[in-house]
Design a protein around this motif. Sequence first.
Motif, PDB file in Angstrom:
ATOM      1  N   PHE A  20      37.938  53.843  47.966  1.00 40.88           N
ATOM      2  CA  PHE A  20      37.341  52.576  47.531  1.00 40.88           C
ATOM      3  C   PHE A  20      36.257  52.823  46.487  1.00 40.88           C
ATOM      4  O   PHE A  20      36.242  52.201  45.428  1.00 40.88           O
ATOM      5  CB  PHE A  20      36.771  51.834  48.739  1.00 40.88           C
ATOM      6  CG  PHE A  20      36.147  50.522  48.382  1.00 40.88           C
ATOM      7  CD1 PHE A  20      36.935  49.425  48.102  1.00 40.88           C
ATOM      8  CD2 PHE A  20      34.765  50.387  48.293  1.00 40.88           C
ATOM      9  CE1 PHE A  20      36.375  48.218  47.741  1.00 40.88           C
ATOM     10  CE2 PHE A  20      34.196  49.184  47.930  1.00 40.88           C
ATOM     11  CZ  PHE A  20      34.999  48.093  47.661  1.00 40.88           C
ATOM     12  N   LEU A  21      35.361  53.775  46.786  1.00 39.17           N
ATOM     13  CA  LEU A  21      34.256  54.022  45.862  1.00 39.17           C
ATOM     14  C   LEU A  21      34.779  54.464  44.494  1.00 39.17           C
ATOM     15  O   LEU A  21      34.241  54.090  43.457  1.00 39.17           O
ATOM     16  CB  LEU A  21      33.316  55.094  46.422  1.00 39.17           C
ATOM     17  CG  LEU A  21      32.547  54.723  47.693  1.00 39.17           C
ATOM     18  CD1 LEU A  21      31.705  55.894  48.168  1.00 39.17           C
ATOM     19  CD2 LEU A  21      31.665  53.517  47.452  1.00 39.17           C
ATOM     20  N   LEU A  22      35.838  55.286  44.488  1.00 36.23           N
ATOM     21  CA  LEU A  22      36.319  55.814  43.215  1.00 36.23           C
ATOM     22  C   LEU A  22      37.151  54.806  42.427  1.00 36.23           C
ATOM     23  O   LEU A  22      37.281  54.919  41.221  1.00 36.23           O
ATOM     24  CB  LEU A  22      37.156  57.078  43.455  1.00 36.23           C
ATOM     25  CG  LEU A  22      36.399  58.306  43.961  1.00 36.23           C
ATOM     26  CD1 LEU A  22      37.357  59.460  44.169  1.00 36.23           C
ATOM     27  CD2 LEU A  22      35.309  58.691  42.985  1.00 36.23           C
ATOM     28  N   SER A  23      37.756  53.843  43.113  1.00 33.78           N
ATOM     29  CA  SER A  23      38.694  52.973  42.397  1.00 33.78           C
ATOM     30  C   SER A  23      38.079  51.642  41.998  1.00 33.78           C
ATOM     31  O   SER A  23      38.601  50.954  41.129  1.00 33.78           O
ATOM     32  CB  SER A  23      39.935  52.719  43.252  1.00 33.78           C
ATOM     33  OG  SER A  23      39.584  51.997  44.409  1.00 33.78           O
ATOM     34  N   VAL A  24      36.968  51.261  42.639  1.00 38.09           N
ATOM     35  CA  VAL A  24      36.499  49.891  42.450  1.00 38.09           C
ATOM     36  C   VAL A  24      35.808  49.710  41.093  1.00 38.09           C
ATOM     37  O   VAL A  24      35.794  48.599  40.553  1.00 38.09           O
ATOM     38  CB  VAL A  24      35.598  49.462  43.631  1.00 38.09           C
ATOM     39  CG1 VAL A  24      34.200  50.046  43.501  1.00 38.09           C
ATOM     40  CG2 VAL A  24      35.550  47.956  43.753  1.00 38.09           C
ATOM     41  N   GLY A  25      35.280  50.787  40.536  1.00 34.21           N
ATOM     42  CA  GLY A  25      34.563  50.672  39.258  1.00 34.21           C
ATOM     43  C   GLY A  25      35.363  49.976  38.170  1.00 34.21           C
ATOM     44  O   GLY A  25      34.914  48.965  37.614  1.00 34.21           O
ATOM     45  N   PRO A  26      36.559  50.508  37.851  1.00 35.24           N
ATOM     46  CA  PRO A  26      37.359  49.856  36.806  1.00 35.24           C
ATOM     47  C   PRO A  26      37.628  48.384  37.098  1.00 35.24           C
ATOM     48  O   PRO A  26      37.626  47.556  36.175  1.00 35.24           O
ATOM     49  CB  PRO A  26      38.662  50.659  36.824  1.00 35.24           C
ATOM     50  CG  PRO A  26      38.275  51.988  37.364  1.00 35.24           C
ATOM     51  CD  PRO A  26      37.156  51.752  38.323  1.00 35.24           C
ATOM     52  N   LEU A  27      37.830  48.042  38.375  1.00 30.55           N
ATOM     53  CA  LEU A  27      38.109  46.638  38.664  1.00 30.55           C
ATOM     54  C   LEU A  27      36.876  45.781  38.408  1.00 30.55           C
ATOM     55  O   LEU A  27      36.978  44.659  37.906  1.00 30.55           O
ATOM     56  CB  LEU A  27      38.572  46.448  40.108  1.00 30.55           C
ATOM     57  CG  LEU A  27      38.903  44.986  40.411  1.00 30.55           C
ATOM     58  CD1 LEU A  27      40.091  44.534  39.588  1.00 30.55           C
ATOM     59  CD2 LEU A  27      39.153  44.751  41.875  1.00 30.55           C
ATOM     60  N   ILE A  28      35.709  46.307  38.746  1.00 31.67           N
ATOM     61  CA  ILE A  28      34.488  45.543  38.499  1.00 31.67           C
ATOM     62  C   ILE A  28      34.343  45.300  36.998  1.00 31.67           C
ATOM     63  O   ILE A  28      34.073  44.176  36.555  1.00 31.67           O
ATOM     64  CB  ILE A  28      33.261  46.256  39.093  1.00 31.67           C
ATOM     65  CG1 ILE A  28      33.354  46.212  40.622  1.00 31.67           C
ATOM     66  CG2 ILE A  28      31.977  45.585  38.632  1.00 31.67           C
ATOM     67  CD1 ILE A  28      32.262  46.958  41.339  1.00 31.67           C
ATOM     68  N   ALA A  29      34.592  46.352  36.208  1.00 34.12           N
ATOM     69  CA  ALA A  29      34.564  46.167  34.756  1.00 34.12           C
ATOM     70  C   ALA A  29      35.566  45.086  34.354  1.00 34.12           C
ATOM     71  O   ALA A  29      35.257  44.179  33.567  1.00 34.12           O
ATOM     72  CB  ALA A  29      34.886  47.478  34.055  1.00 34.12           C
ATOM     73  N   GLY A  30      36.764  45.161  34.930  1.00 39.86           N
ATOM     74  CA  GLY A  30      37.791  44.167  34.613  1.00 39.86           C
ATOM     75  C   GLY A  30      37.363  42.770  34.996  1.00 39.86           C
ATOM     76  O   GLY A  30      37.598  41.804  34.255  1.00 39.86           O
ATOM     77  N   ALA A  31      36.715  42.649  36.164  1.00 39.15           N
ATOM     78  CA  ALA A  31      36.321  41.326  36.637  1.00 39.15           C
ATOM     79  C   ALA A  31      35.221  40.738  35.763  1.00 39.15           C
ATOM     80  O   ALA A  31      35.197  39.535  35.499  1.00 39.15           O
ATOM     81  CB  ALA A  31      35.852  41.417  38.090  1.00 39.15           C
ATOM     82  N   VAL A  32      34.311  41.604  35.291  1.00 37.25           N
ATOM     83  CA  VAL A  32      33.261  41.118  34.392  1.00 37.25           C
ATOM     84  C   VAL A  32      33.905  40.566  33.111  1.00 37.25           C
ATOM     85  O   VAL A  32      33.557  39.494  32.627  1.00 37.25           O
ATOM     86  CB  VAL A  32      32.256  42.237  34.075  1.00 37.25           C
ATOM     87  CG1 VAL A  32      31.317  41.810  32.947  1.00 37.25           C
ATOM     88  CG2 VAL A  32      31.456  42.593  35.316  1.00 37.25           C
ATOM     89  N   MET A  33      34.915  41.289  32.604  1.00 36.64           N
ATOM     90  CA  MET A  33      35.575  40.805  31.386  1.00 36.64           C
ATOM     91  C   MET A  33      36.286  39.477  31.641  1.00 36.64           C
ATOM     92  O   MET A  33      36.278  38.585  30.797  1.00 36.64           O
ATOM     93  CB  MET A  33      36.572  41.859  30.892  1.00 36.64           C
ATOM     94  CG  MET A  33      35.886  43.103  30.358  1.00 36.64           C
ATOM     95  SD  MET A  33      37.025  44.207  29.512  1.00 36.64           S
ATOM     96  CE  MET A  33      37.622  45.207  30.841  1.00 36.64           C
ATOM     97  N   LEU A  34      36.875  39.362  32.835  1.00 39.57           N
ATOM     98  CA  LEU A  34      37.557  38.106  33.160  1.00 39.57           C
ATOM     99  C   LEU A  34      36.554  36.957  33.206  1.00 39.57           C
ATOM    100  O   LEU A  34      36.797  35.862  32.666  1.00 39.57           O
ATOM    101  CB  LEU A  34      38.279  38.239  34.509  1.00 39.57           C
ATOM    102  CG  LEU A  34      39.118  37.061  34.970  1.00 39.57           C
ATOM    103  CD1 LEU A  34      40.186  36.720  33.938  1.00 39.57           C
ATOM    104  CD2 LEU A  34      39.779  37.347  36.320  1.00 39.57           C
ATOM    105  N   LEU A  35      35.416  37.231  33.820  1.00 40.09           N
ATOM    106  CA  LEU A  35      34.381  36.215  33.914  1.00 40.09           C
ATOM    107  C   LEU A  35      33.887  35.824  32.512  1.00 40.09           C
ATOM    108  O   LEU A  35      33.691  34.643  32.215  1.00 40.09           O
ATOM    109  CB  LEU A  35      33.225  36.751  34.763  1.00 40.09           C
ATOM    110  CG  LEU A  35      32.375  35.718  35.476  1.00 40.09           C
ATOM    111  CD1 LEU A  35      33.223  34.921  36.448  1.00 40.09           C
ATOM    112  CD2 LEU A  35      31.230  36.391  36.221  1.00 40.09           C
TER     113      LEU A  35
END
Lengths: 226, 570
Positions: free
Chosen positions: B221-236
């Motif tokens: 979880f710790l290693l994979s969530v970073g890219p998604l957070i970046a992705g979610a910020v871009m979506l927002l």
Amino acid sequence: MLNWMRWLPENVSTYGGEIDGIIALIYYVTLAWFFLTLGAFVLFLIFYRRRPGRRATYVQGDRLRELAWILVPVLIVLILDFWIDLRGAPVWAKVKGQMPPAELTIQVTAKQFNWEILYPGPDGKFGTEDDRQFDNELHVPVGKPVRLVLKSKDVIHSLFSPNLRLKQDMVPGRTIPAWFEATKPGKYELPCAELCGFGHSGMKAWLYVHSPEEYQKWVKEQWPTS
Amino acid sequence: MRESGAAVLDVHAHHAERGFWRTYVFSTDHKMIGKQYLSLGLFWAVVGGLLAHVMRWQLAWPETAVPGWGEVGPETYNVLVTMHGTIMVFFVAMPILLGAFGNFLIPLMIGARDMAFPRLNMLSVWVFALASLVLLVSFFIPGGAASAGWTGYPPLSAKAEYTGVNWGMDLWILAHALEFAAFLMGGVNYLTTAIALRVPGMTFFRLPLVIWQLLTATTLFLLSVGPLIAGAVMLLLDRIIGTHFYAAEGGGDPLLWQHLFWFFGHPEVYVILLPAVGLVLDVLPVFARKPIFGYRWIIYSTIAAGGLSFIVWAHHMFVSGMDPRLAMPFSITTILISVPFAFIMFAMIATLWKGSIRFDTPMLWALGFVAMFIVGGLTGIFNGSAPADIYISDTYFVVAHFHYTLFSSVVFGGFAGFYFWFPKMFGRLLSEPLGKIHFWLTLVFFNVTFFPLHNIGLAGMMRRIANPLEYEFLVPHQWINVVATVGGMLLLASQIPFVVNVVWSLLAGKTAPKNPWGANTLEWTAPSPPPHLNWGETLPVVYRGAYEYSSPEVAEDWLPQDRTLAARSR
Ligand code: HEM
Ligand SMILES: [Cu+2]
Ligand SMILES: [Cu+2]
């Protein structure tokens, strides 16, 4: 319910049989494993249920001789994995890789919630006077490779033909090629397979596969002057 | 070293003057935090289950109103699918399997008095509660809740005009952000605690497997969530200030999201699966009275599967329009994952071989997990093969596959753990007959609900459609939807014995002894339920691994981790 291959809809494309072949290969391989593993599992549960006076055997499974009992099956799994991929690779390449030359190219543009199907007309070129667009109707001749050019105007959609075994997402900003060659005349459904909004459910076109004569007739009706 | 940090302080002075609020609400005790995660997870399970019921009714009898709910239009259906998936994955599976069991078990099984950072732990659960609140509120705002699928693919999710959902989608992103923050805090705590606070003698290779699985899951979880957070910020940003990260007309690319989402998404399914596998791995030896088979190799397999999970993500994108040459490499890595998981499943089965198997309720659930996960694992091969997936993707075959894996993890794995540790958590015993009825009903109706979905998927039924009767080729198969729906209703009803059992046990159940199952691990050396800071003045000391059942060294068929053996008796 148990013979899964019988649930697939009738295949009417040249490559569909090969996709079905891969599905069948995986089905029989996994079915065998299903019975082997569940069989061993159930037998162990029956044989080794608790009985008074019998103590479990202390086996840690840390020596290679013991581990071999599962390492060998794991090795077989690995070999079967490679076999499935080895058999699958050419099928994938045939459907999605290099596309065969085709006389007929049709552009399909998806939008919420329709398919706009554009024919280049007798001159074979898009963007000319004789282009004609049909909504939700795709007419093709039987036994001829057909090229599709897939686009989307708004969100992601996916062109799905259960009978052709064809599925391809259509992504705004991209032009994605696809192809098929139908083997049997008839009328088949072309649903959208990717959630695309409130009209997603029910978004579909019809694929009409015509015999050569019928197809010529249809072309004559649509482009009467040429 | 190990006795450092807040946790040791003063064992006696602590309990007395902690009032209601500090004990039950703003608690820093890892066991209470575990229970809070459990309660929130169970609450969401009820919501997610009811949403599933409304969906299933709609699918079986599309033109009728759902009793107690009303007509389900296609907009509503999309909300139901989206919110059911989101809730089940992020607000049921993660809080229960990782949040509740991780919090409850890690300190108790390694001999720590609490987590390394108890206040951070409290913050974690409260941020999760806030995430829950945000998600709940999103149902009731104008425009309604998110409806772009639990995967939230743009452009559908990026502009309100495509779905008619505006604030719901923003709150959906916010709820995810909060829940990720909560699990990041939890994850930091899990890793630090397990590394720094182990009791003397508790080496890494003496840790119970569930701890290994929880730690691997957390690491993924710790290693994979970073890219998604970046992705979610871009979506927002795309949504709120009109950037074009995912908008083709402004030079963006919708597929970028899919890569980021699934780079996280595939490890994420193991974040759910691994803790469940761990619970089962710890229950099986206790009731087979036999060491787990191939302890170290299971750990290596788990790590291998975890590593592989980072290089398989594009198997969710075979027909997405990405370069078709990527498909076969991803197909190979994907199918390779069957190797470590085959090892673990075979090891579970080999643990039963020559055992002395007792069929108590926790064991039934653990065995149910093994059987059901075999089905889910095998059907995964269909999805993993790129050519087969051309046909299979986005059909109900996929829905059947991931319910056999996810539902098995959450329900069979989760209940195995729940029935096993309930006496430790609450100090009461559950009723065995009720537990067994609960198990058998759930097993039967789970299969009635989900097995036929393989068939209707092979027949071509697409997922995320609100009305199968709009398609002529599906009309002859509609009876399958009816069977699945009736099965689903009975599956939900099958949970009644569970509720009765828990309520009855908490009110009037027999008091649980310290170690009702004759298990070896450290939590069973603490009182049931363990007090604040878990043990009295002295902590246990560990002398051996967690799975010494039927050891030739002792006459009993178990040998706790903390027992000293003066001299070899033979
Ligand atoms: C803990 C257990 C469960 C988990 C983790 C789970 C997970 C999921 C997920 C991730 C989706 C995909 C959502 C999406 O496509 O955006 C889904 C869809 C669905 N689930 Fe579940 N689910 C669970 C239990 C159930 C139960 C008990 C039922 C039925 C009674 C059910 C019925 C459905 C249905 C009908 C769909 C929609 C399929 C579609 O339209 O594509 N699920 N579930
Ligand atoms: Cu659609
Ligand atoms: Cu995946």
